[in-house]
Design a protein around this motif. Structure first.
Motif, PDB file in Angstrom:
ATOM      1  N   ALA A 156       0.843  -1.193   0.000  1.00 22.91           N
ATOM      2  CA  ALA A 156       0.000   0.000   0.000  1.00 22.91           C
ATOM      3  C   ALA A 156       0.879   1.243   0.000  1.00 22.91           C
ATOM      4  CB  ALA A 156      -0.935   0.011   1.209  1.00 22.91           C
ATOM      5  N   ASP A 157       0.380   2.304  -0.614  1.00 21.82           N
ATOM      6  CA  ASP A 157       1.045   3.604  -0.569  1.00 21.82           C
ATOM      7  C   ASP A 157      -0.038   4.672  -0.502  1.00 21.82           C
ATOM      8  OD1 ASP A 157       3.155   5.312  -0.369  1.00 21.82           O
ATOM      9  OD2 ASP A 157       3.764   5.209  -2.461  1.00 21.82           O
ATOM     10  N   PHE A 158       0.361   5.906  -0.207  1.00 18.37           N
ATOM     11  CA  PHE A 158      -0.610   6.936   0.132  1.00 18.37           C
ATOM     12  C   PHE A 158      -0.333   8.229  -0.622  1.00 18.37           C
ATOM     13  CE2 PHE A 158      -0.200   3.943   3.546  1.00 18.37           C
ATOM     14  CZ  PHE A 158      -1.499   3.713   3.966  1.00 18.37           C
ATOM     15  N   MET A 159      -1.364   9.080  -0.667  1.00 16.86           N
ATOM     16  CA  MET A 159      -1.254  10.426  -1.218  1.00 16.86           C
ATOM     17  C   MET A 159      -2.194  11.324  -0.431  1.00 16.86           C
ATOM     18  SD  MET A 159      -2.162  11.894  -5.058  1.00 16.86           S
ATOM     19  CE  MET A 159      -3.945  11.758  -4.799  1.00 16.86           C
ATOM     20  N   GLN A 160      -1.754  12.541  -0.183  1.00 20.19           N
ATOM     21  CA  GLN A 160      -2.626  13.514   0.450  1.00 20.19           C
ATOM     22  C   GLN A 160      -3.022  14.571  -0.574  1.00 20.19           C
ATOM     23  OE1 GLN A 160      -0.146  14.430   3.924  1.00 20.19           O
ATOM     24  NE2 GLN A 160      -1.509  13.155   5.162  1.00 20.19           N
ATOM     25  N   ALA A 161      -4.135  15.267  -0.315  1.00 21.51           N
ATOM     26  CA  ALA A 161      -4.650  16.245  -1.276  1.00 21.51           C
ATOM     27  C   ALA A 161      -5.342  17.379  -0.543  1.00 21.51           C
ATOM     28  CB  ALA A 161      -5.629  15.581  -2.235  1.00 21.51           C
ATOM     29  N   THR A 162      -5.118  18.588  -1.037  1.00 15.94           N
ATOM     30  CA  THR A 162      -5.841  19.772  -0.585  1.00 15.94           C
ATOM     31  C   THR A 162      -6.738  20.215  -1.732  1.00 15.94           C
ATOM     32  OG1 THR A 162      -3.998  20.467   0.833  1.00 15.94           O
ATOM     33  CG2 THR A 162      -5.645  22.129   0.270  1.00 15.94           C
ATOM     34  N   VAL A 163      -8.043  20.144  -1.525  1.00 14.26           N
ATOM     35  CA  VAL A 163      -9.023  20.367  -2.590  1.00 14.26           C
ATOM     36  C   VAL A 163      -9.792  21.652  -2.323  1.00 14.26           C
ATOM     37  CG1 VAL A 163     -11.082  19.427  -3.712  1.00 14.26           C
ATOM     38  CG2 VAL A 163      -9.235  17.892  -3.004  1.00 14.26           C
ATOM     39  N   VAL A 164      -9.911  22.488  -3.363  1.00 14.50           N
ATOM     40  CA  VAL A 164     -10.763  23.671  -3.283  1.00 14.50           C
ATOM     41  C   VAL A 164     -11.959  23.466  -4.195  1.00 14.50           C
ATOM     42  CG1 VAL A 164      -8.850  25.207  -2.710  1.00 14.50           C
ATOM     43  CG2 VAL A 164      -9.460  24.863  -5.096  1.00 14.50           C
ATOM     44  N   GLY A 165     -13.003  24.263  -3.969  1.00 11.65           N
ATOM     45  CA  GLY A 165     -14.252  24.066  -4.688  1.00 11.65           C
ATOM     46  C   GLY A 165     -14.167  24.374  -6.166  1.00 11.65           C
ATOM     47  N   GLY A 166     -14.944  23.627  -6.965  1.00 12.35           N
ATOM     48  CA  GLY A 166     -15.062  23.887  -8.385  1.00 12.35           C
ATOM     49  C   GLY A 166     -13.868  23.475  -9.220  1.00 12.35           C
ATOM     50  N   LYS A 167     -12.992  22.648  -8.706  1.00 11.16           N
ATOM     51  CA  LYS A 167     -11.782  22.252  -9.420  1.00 11.16           C
ATOM     52  C   LYS A 167     -11.773  20.746  -9.686  1.00 11.16           C
ATOM     53  CE  LYS A 167      -9.582  26.292  -9.235  1.00 11.16           C
ATOM     54  NZ  LYS A 167      -9.145  27.040 -10.426  1.00 11.16           N
ATOM     55  N   THR A 168     -11.050  20.365 -10.753  1.00 17.15           N
ATOM     56  CA  THR A 168     -10.791  18.959 -11.036  1.00 17.15           C
ATOM     57  C   THR A 168      -9.302  18.707 -10.882  1.00 17.15           C
ATOM     58  OG1 THR A 168     -12.637  18.789 -12.601  1.00 17.15           O
ATOM     59  CG2 THR A 168     -10.903  17.133 -12.771  1.00 17.15           C
ATOM     60  N   TYR A 169      -8.969  17.659 -10.145  1.00 17.92           N
ATOM     61  CA  TYR A 169      -7.574  17.299  -9.869  1.00 17.92           C
ATOM     62  C   TYR A 169      -7.275  15.949 -10.510  1.00 17.92           C
ATOM     63  CZ  TYR A 169      -7.818  21.027  -6.388  1.00 17.92           C
ATOM     64  OH  TYR A 169      -7.977  22.240  -5.771  1.00 17.92           O
ATOM     65  N   TYR A 170      -5.985  15.707 -10.786  1.00 16.95           N
ATOM     66  CA  TYR A 170      -5.578  14.464 -11.439  1.00 16.95           C
ATOM     67  C   TYR A 170      -4.387  13.859 -10.700  1.00 16.95           C
ATOM     68  CZ  TYR A 170      -8.393  16.293 -15.287  1.00 16.95           C
ATOM     69  OH  TYR A 170      -9.415  16.790 -16.042  1.00 16.95           O
ATOM     70  N   ALA A 171      -4.398  12.528 -10.593  1.00 17.46           N
ATOM     71  CA  ALA A 171      -3.278  11.802 -10.002  1.00 17.46           C
ATOM     72  C   ALA A 171      -3.040  10.535 -10.810  1.00 17.46           C
ATOM     73  CB  ALA A 171      -3.557  11.453  -8.542  1.00 17.46           C
ATOM     74  N   LEU A 172      -1.785  10.276 -11.142  1.00 21.14           N
ATOM     75  CA  LEU A 172      -1.430   9.044 -11.839  1.00 21.14           C
ATOM     76  C   LEU A 172      -1.252   7.917 -10.828  1.00 21.14           C
ATOM     77  CD1 LEU A 172       1.238  10.373 -14.368  1.00 21.14           C
ATOM     78  CD2 LEU A 172      -1.164   9.883 -14.827  1.00 21.14           C
ATOM     79  N   VAL A 173      -1.691   6.734 -11.196  1.00 22.24           N
ATOM     80  CA  VAL A 173      -1.418   5.516 -10.420  1.00 22.24           C
ATOM     81  C   VAL A 173      -0.273   4.814 -11.146  1.00 22.24           C
ATOM     82  CG1 VAL A 173      -2.349   3.342  -9.561  1.00 22.24           C
ATOM     83  CG2 VAL A 173      -3.807   5.377  -9.663  1.00 22.24           C
ATOM     84  N   THR A 174       0.915   4.845 -10.554  1.00 25.49           N
ATOM     85  CA  THR A 174       2.128   4.401 -11.244  1.00 25.49           C
ATOM     86  C   THR A 174       2.677   3.126 -10.615  1.00 25.49           C
ATOM     87  OG1 THR A 174       3.520   5.796  -9.830  1.00 25.49           O
ATOM     88  CG2 THR A 174       2.701   6.763 -11.861  1.00 25.49           C
ATOM     89  N   PRO A 175       3.120   2.159 -11.430  1.00 26.64           N
ATOM     90  CA  PRO A 175       3.653   0.895 -10.908  1.00 26.64           C
ATOM     91  C   PRO A 175       5.100   1.047 -10.450  1.00 26.64           C
ATOM     92  CG  PRO A 175       3.690   0.848 -13.284  1.00 26.64           C
ATOM     93  CD  PRO A 175       3.037   2.143 -12.899  1.00 26.64           C
ATOM     94  N   ARG A 176       5.496   0.161  -9.543  1.00 25.95           N
ATOM     95  CA  ARG A 176       6.884   0.059  -9.092  1.00 25.95           C
ATOM     96  C   ARG A 176       7.171  -1.413  -8.801  1.00 25.95           C
ATOM     97  NH1 ARG A 176       6.613   0.446  -3.195  1.00 25.95           N
ATOM     98  NH2 ARG A 176       4.463   0.906  -2.577  1.00 25.95           N
ATOM     99  N   MET A 177       8.421  -1.735  -8.613  1.00 29.60           N
ATOM    100  CA  MET A 177       8.813  -3.123  -8.431  1.00 29.60           C
ATOM    101  C   MET A 177       8.270  -3.678  -7.116  1.00 29.60           C
ATOM    102  SD  MET A 177      10.432  -5.561  -9.942  1.00 29.60           S
ATOM    103  CE  MET A 177      11.517  -4.731 -11.108  1.00 29.60           C
ATOM    104  N   GLY A 178       7.763  -4.920  -7.166  1.00 27.59           N
ATOM    105  CA  GLY A 178       7.320  -5.617  -5.968  1.00 27.59           C
ATOM    106  C   GLY A 178       8.053  -6.934  -5.806  1.00 27.59           C
ATOM    107  N   ALA A 179       7.737  -7.663  -4.737  1.00 26.45           N
ATOM    108  CA  ALA A 179       8.401  -8.943  -4.492  1.00 26.45           C
ATOM    109  C   ALA A 179       7.932 -10.003  -5.484  1.00 26.45           C
ATOM    110  CB  ALA A 179       8.135  -9.389  -3.049  1.00 26.45           C
TER     111      ALA A 179
END
Length: 256
Positions: A156-179
């Protein structure tokens, strides 16, 4: 020292080969299960799309003034209360969701391993947003405020966000090496990237998905595992430096 001709040497070799064979079988079985789940998810999505088309068709026929003029006031009243956004999973209702966050998996890196996205802002049970596979995206309606999101696969990994009204935000879900298979992290899309050709390509290639009975059942069946990963990996996030946290935080000015 164990010589090649000794029975102990060959016993060790046999045990090692047996362990590798078992690991390979488990991985293949997991891939088959993921493939079956994806096929079921696609069938559910297609069925839901057909249902929506049929409902839109019926609504259009009912609202036609030439055929049923008396139904026009009712249709207008219905349109007045129809929310502007469709809530996904346990997201806030669209009527009060002034903003939204789009989670995009814009490549096929990581193969067909599913990445599950959750809202863990509150201390209670994680709110299931949805599952993204290669070239998928999820839209999550939110009210203005501070949020914490989690992406789950092998870890698991995390992201925090500060959101203001009337806006659209974008975040990529990116892969990394696992076991054993890919793990995932979030990469916030900054305001200066939104007008780039690269971002336009991400938008064009990614397909909007929503939850189905299959994905909702997966979330219920795996709630305990998700909670365990949240508890195990949150301390790792908390121990990151401030600069590392900032790199995985959506800022208020990143919306458009």
């Amino acid at each position: 020292m164990t010589y090649i001709g000794s029975w102990r040497f060959w016993l060790i070799i046999a045990l090692a080969l047996g362990t590798l064979a078992c690991a390979g079988k488990a991985e293949r079985r997991e891939r088959r299960e993921e493939a079956r789940a994806e096929r079921a998810e696609r069938r559910e999505a297609a069925r839901a799309e057909r249902t929506q088309r049929n409902e839109r068709s019926r609504t259009t026929e009912d609202a036609a003034p030439a055929s049923r003029p008396q139904a026009a006031p009712a249709a207008a009243a219905s349109a007045a209360v129809t929310p502007a956004l469709t809530p996904v999973s346990t997201a806030p209702t669209a009527a009060v969701a002034e903003s939204k966050i789009t989670f995009m998996r814009a490549t096929n890196y990581g193969g067909n391993v599913a990445a599950s996205v959750f809202d863990v802002t509150d201390s209670g049970e994680a709110k299931f947003i949805g599952i993204v596979r290669p070239y998928n995206k999820l839209v999550y309606p939110v009210r203005p405020g501070l949020y914490t999101f989690m992406v789950v696969s092998e870890a698991a990994d995390f992201m925090q966000a500060t959101v203001v009204g009337g806006k659209t935000y974008y975040a990529l879900v990116t892969p990394r090496m696992g076991a054993w298979k890919a793990r995932f992290s979030f990469k916030p899309v900054r305001a200066e990237e939104l007008d780039s050709n690269q971002f336009a390509g991400w938008e064009r290639k990614s397909r909007l998905v929503t939850n189905t009975p299959t994905t909702q059942a997966w979330a219920r069946d795996n709630a305990a595992s998700v909670a365990d990963k949240r508890d195990r990996y949150w301390p790792e996030w908390s121990s990151k430096s401030q600069s590392e946290k900032d790199a995985q935080t959506l800022r208020a000015e990143d919306g458009r």
